[in-house]
Scaffold this motif. Structure first.
Motif, PDB file in Angstrom:
ATOM      1  N   ILE A 287     123.170  58.177  76.398  1.00  0.00           N
ATOM      2  CA  ILE A 287     123.671  56.804  76.585  1.00  0.00           C
ATOM      3  C   ILE A 287     122.841  55.824  75.756  1.00  0.00           C
ATOM      4  O   ILE A 287     123.389  54.939  75.079  1.00  0.00           O
ATOM      5  CB  ILE A 287     123.642  56.408  78.084  1.00  0.00           C
ATOM      6  CG1 ILE A 287     124.668  57.252  78.859  1.00  0.00           C
ATOM      7  CG2 ILE A 287     123.954  54.938  78.272  1.00  0.00           C
ATOM      8  CD1 ILE A 287     124.496  57.162  80.369  1.00  0.00           C
ATOM      9  N   LEU A 288     121.545  56.019  75.781  1.00  0.00           N
ATOM     10  CA  LEU A 288     120.650  55.143  75.028  1.00  0.00           C
ATOM     11  C   LEU A 288     120.944  55.206  73.540  1.00  0.00           C
ATOM     12  O   LEU A 288     121.048  54.169  72.862  1.00  0.00           O
ATOM     13  CB  LEU A 288     119.204  55.567  75.299  1.00  0.00           C
ATOM     14  CG  LEU A 288     118.125  54.676  74.706  1.00  0.00           C
ATOM     15  CD1 LEU A 288     118.187  53.288  75.311  1.00  0.00           C
ATOM     16  CD2 LEU A 288     116.756  55.282  74.943  1.00  0.00           C
TER      17      LEU A 288
ATOM     18  N   LEU B 241     117.942  63.342  82.509  1.00  0.00           N
ATOM     19  CA  LEU B 241     117.197  62.772  81.387  1.00  0.00           C
ATOM     20  C   LEU B 241     118.021  62.858  80.103  1.00  0.00           C
ATOM     21  O   LEU B 241     118.138  61.887  79.341  1.00  0.00           O
ATOM     22  CB  LEU B 241     115.875  63.541  81.228  1.00  0.00           C
ATOM     23  CG  LEU B 241     114.996  63.117  80.053  1.00  0.00           C
ATOM     24  CD1 LEU B 241     114.480  61.701  80.261  1.00  0.00           C
ATOM     25  CD2 LEU B 241     113.830  64.070  79.898  1.00  0.00           C
TER      26      LEU B 241
ATOM     27  N   LYS C 164     120.816  60.293  80.036  1.00  0.00           N
ATOM     28  CA  LYS C 164     120.317  58.944  79.790  1.00  0.00           C
ATOM     29  C   LYS C 164     119.964  58.753  78.323  1.00  0.00           C
ATOM     30  O   LYS C 164     120.218  57.698  77.738  1.00  0.00           O
ATOM     31  CB  LYS C 164     119.102  58.672  80.665  1.00  0.00           C
ATOM     32  CG  LYS C 164     119.482  58.321  82.090  1.00  0.00           C
ATOM     33  CD  LYS C 164     118.331  57.824  82.869  1.00  0.00           C
ATOM     34  CE  LYS C 164     118.787  57.430  84.274  1.00  0.00           C
ATOM     35  NZ  LYS C 164     117.671  56.972  85.090  1.00  0.00           N
ATOM     36  N   ILE C 165     119.395  59.788  77.697  1.00  0.00           N
ATOM     37  CA  ILE C 165     119.046  59.707  76.267  1.00  0.00           C
ATOM     38  C   ILE C 165     120.313  59.531  75.431  1.00  0.00           C
ATOM     39  O   ILE C 165     120.366  58.727  74.499  1.00  0.00           O
ATOM     40  CB  ILE C 165     118.244  60.948  75.828  1.00  0.00           C
ATOM     41  CG1 ILE C 165     116.823  60.860  76.428  1.00  0.00           C
ATOM     42  CG2 ILE C 165     118.148  61.049  74.303  1.00  0.00           C
ATOM     43  CD1 ILE C 165     116.016  62.123  76.313  1.00  0.00           C
TER      44      ILE C 165
END
Lengths: 293, 160
Positions: free
Chosen positions: A11-12, A5, A8-9
């Motif tokens: 990368i976002l 998680l 992914k945060i």
């Protein structure tokens, strides 16, 4: 799962940063001062002027001059047109600086230069003879330009001491050389060339410097005449007349061609001298003073 | 921790991950959208059709000058010369305009008598083996540029 998680945060966030980065930078530009204010236009115009981007600089100066009048900017505006070869527009825009301006002498000089480079000989001579808009500070420069125009032109030349008095001593001998070649060109006479070819076929061509053509004309005429004589002698009437016609053809062509060759020689002499004079002045920037406009 | 709470925490975590996945996909799509513009340039790089047929590089135009009776006769004679001699022999005249064209132009520019004299002179100059040493400028077709205007005996018409 938590680790996944987190990655992914990250990368976002990176993607969000890159996508909106451009938008933020654009936004910043709208928050700053008005780019099209007269002061900014002048600053940008000056920058373009220094970069020799005269066409775009003229546009900026034009916008500035719509709101504020400044003689230095007006002068630069006119000089932009001069630099890009739009001499008529340069001359038109200089007229407002002729009176009550600290740059009036320079403006008048540039006005004369614009007319000189525009090759408007008639207007230049009218202005020069009437001393109209005459920059007294730069009178020697105007005199030089007038002398150069006289040398370019085929009009009657005054005495060399009068014509070249405003030029430096170092170039006087070269200018006198041009003067003599212009006033007394070593032309070839078309009549003499034609007469010489009448006496000896091709001699006129040799006189004008076309030696190969002269020798060819001589031998073609001689050969045709000999063949005509030989055929008549052998009682070959048709061939005799055929070669007689051919001999006349070459003989006539030789006389005519010699006269034409003399004219071409003279035209080439004039053309080469004019080219030499133009190159001489071009290489020395027409003896114009270097003024930091 | 009771089992029910553990399951709810797992569910919440799954919902968060799927939401982040969806957002990630949207942003990737937006990012790709910008780069996809580059593909509109494909027209520039499309294959071109090439014609491998031999192109006609030189040849004579069989025109008939109907400006006057004399010019019509002369242009017919020139066409006959083109057909029977020049087109078979090839483009060999080192001058531009060629000698035959020079003759026709000279007659048109002046008169039949003066034009013939001009042609006689040109023909003699063509016979000169050392004509390359002369003043002729060389044009794009690698021929000596020698227009008829230079030989009309009007010095203001001379082109150098």
């Amino acid at each position: 799962m938590l680790h996944k998680l987190q990655s992914k945060i990250v990368i976002l966030l990176v993607l969000v940063y890159f996508i909106f980065l451009n938008d933020f930078t654009y936004c910043q530009s709208t928050n700053s001062n008005n780019l099209f204010s007269p002061e900014n236009r002048l600053r940008f115009g000056n920058s373009l002027y220094i970069e020799n981007d005269y066409l775009r600089a003229a546009n900026e100066f034009k916008e500035y001059l719509k709101i504020n009048f400044n003689d230095t900017v007006q002068f630069k505006f006119a000089n932009c047109f001069f630099k890009i070869g739009r001499f008529q527009e340069a001359a038109d825009n200089l007229k407002s600086l002729f009176f009550s301006s600290s740059l009036s002498e320079e403006a008048k000089l540039l006005y004369y230069e614009s007319i000189f480079f525009h090759k408007d000989i008639k207007s230049f001579r009218e202005l020069f003879s009437q001393k109209k808009y005459y920059p007294l500070k730069y009178d020697f420069v105007i005199e030089r330009m007038n002398s150069i125009l006289l040398l370019y032109d085929d009009s009657t030349l005054p005495a060399p001491n009068l014509l070249f008095k405003s030029f430096p001593d170092t170039v006087q001998s070269q200018l006198n050389n041009f003067y003599l070649r212009k006033k007394f060109p070593q032309n070839k006479s078309a009549v003499t060339a034609a007469l010489l070819s009448t006496i000896v076929p091709g001699a006129g061509k040799i006189y004008t410097g076309e030696i190969g053509d002269g020798i060819t004309a001589f031998f073609t005429t001689l050969l045709s005449a000999y063949l005509a004589y030989d055929n008549f002698k052998s009682d070959h009437q048709f061939k005799g007349w055929l070669f007689t016609g051919l001999a006349a053809f070459f003989y006539g062509g030789s006389i005519y061609g010699s006269a034409a060759s003399a004219q071409i020689y003279n035209a080439a002499l004039r053309f080469n001298l004019d080219k030499e004079i133009k190159l001489f002045f071009e290489q020395r920037n027409y003896f114009l003073p270097e003024i930091d406009y | 921790m009771p089992k029910l709470l553990r399951n709810r925490a797992k569910l919440n975590m799954k919902i968060k991950i799927s939401l982040i996945d969806a957002l990630l996909a949207v942003f990737i799509l937006i990012a790709l959208f910008n780069s996809l513009h580059a593909q509109t340039d494909w027209v520039k790089w499309e294959a071109k059709e090439i014609n491998y047929e031999f192109q006609k590089t030189a040849g004579h135009e069989y025109k008939i000058d109907s400006s006057s009776f004399g010019m019509t006769i002369l242009s017919l004679a020139r066409n006959a010369y083109y057909f029977f001699i020049s087109d078979l022999d090839g483009d060999n005249c080192p001058f531009s305009p060629s000698c035959s064209q020079f003759f026709l132009n000279a007659v048109k520019e002046t008169s039949i008598f003066k034009g013939t004299l001009m042609f006689a002179d040109r023909f003699t100059r063509d016979l000169n083996l050392f004509k390359g040493l002369n003043h002729y400028p060389i044009n794009r077709a690698n021929k000596y540029y020698d227009p008829e205007e230079n030989y009309t005996l009007h010095s203001n018409k001379i082109k150098l």
